[in-house]
Design a protein around this motif. Structure first.
Motif, short mmCIF file in Angstrom:
data_model
loop_
_atom_site.label_atom_id
_atom_site.label_comp_id
_atom_site.label_asym_id
_atom_site.label_seq_id
_atom_site.Cartn_x
_atom_site.Cartn_y
_atom_site.Cartn_z
N ALA A 17 0.76 -1.19 -0.01
CA ALA A 17 0.08 -0.31 -0.11
C ALA A 17 0.67 1.61 -0.02
O ALA A 17 0.39 2.16 -1.03
N VAL A 18 2.14 1.10 0.79
CA VAL A 18 3.31 2.55 0.90
C VAL A 18 3.42 2.51 -0.60
O VAL A 18 3.87 3.62 -0.92
N ILE A 19 3.93 1.29 -1.42
CA ILE A 19 4.35 1.67 -1.96
C ILE A 19 3.46 2.08 -3.53
O ILE A 19 3.90 2.88 -4.25
N ALA A 20 1.94 2.16 -3.45
CA ALA A 20 1.13 2.08 -4.28
C ALA A 20 0.81 3.58 -3.64
O ALA A 20 0.70 4.01 -5.16
N VAL A 21 1.34 4.35 -3.52
CA VAL A 21 0.63 5.58 -2.96
C VAL A 21 1.58 6.73 -3.32
O VAL A 21 1.88 7.12 -4.03
N ALA A 22 3.19 5.73 -2.91
CA ALA A 22 4.05 6.67 -4.17
C ALA A 22 4.00 6.70 -4.94
O ALA A 22 4.78 8.18 -6.31
N ALA A 23 3.43 5.23 -5.69
CA ALA A 23 3.65 5.23 -7.04
C ALA A 23 2.94 6.39 -7.74
O ALA A 23 2.89 7.34 -8.82
#
Length: 51
Positions: free
Chosen positions: A16-22
């Motif tokens: 989820a953190v990676i998706a938000v950062a992307a």
């Protein structure tokens, strides 16, 4: 049992953190700008000169 559950939650939280950062990076990139103005703006500028 607890280790498996904790590992599953930590993997999903990391995803989820990676998706938000992307998504934030994509939103800040913005659209590319054209090298030259479109044809209709160029022809309009020639027809109506500014004083």
């Amino acid at each position: 049992m607890f280790r498996r559950t904790a590992a599953r939650y930590s993997r999903s939280a990391a995803a989820a953190v990676i998706a938000v950062a992307a998504l934030v990076a994509a939103a800040n990139a913005g659209p590319a700008r054209a090298a030259t103005p479109p044809v209709h703006e160029v022809s309009h500028a020639r027809l109506a000169p500014t004083p």
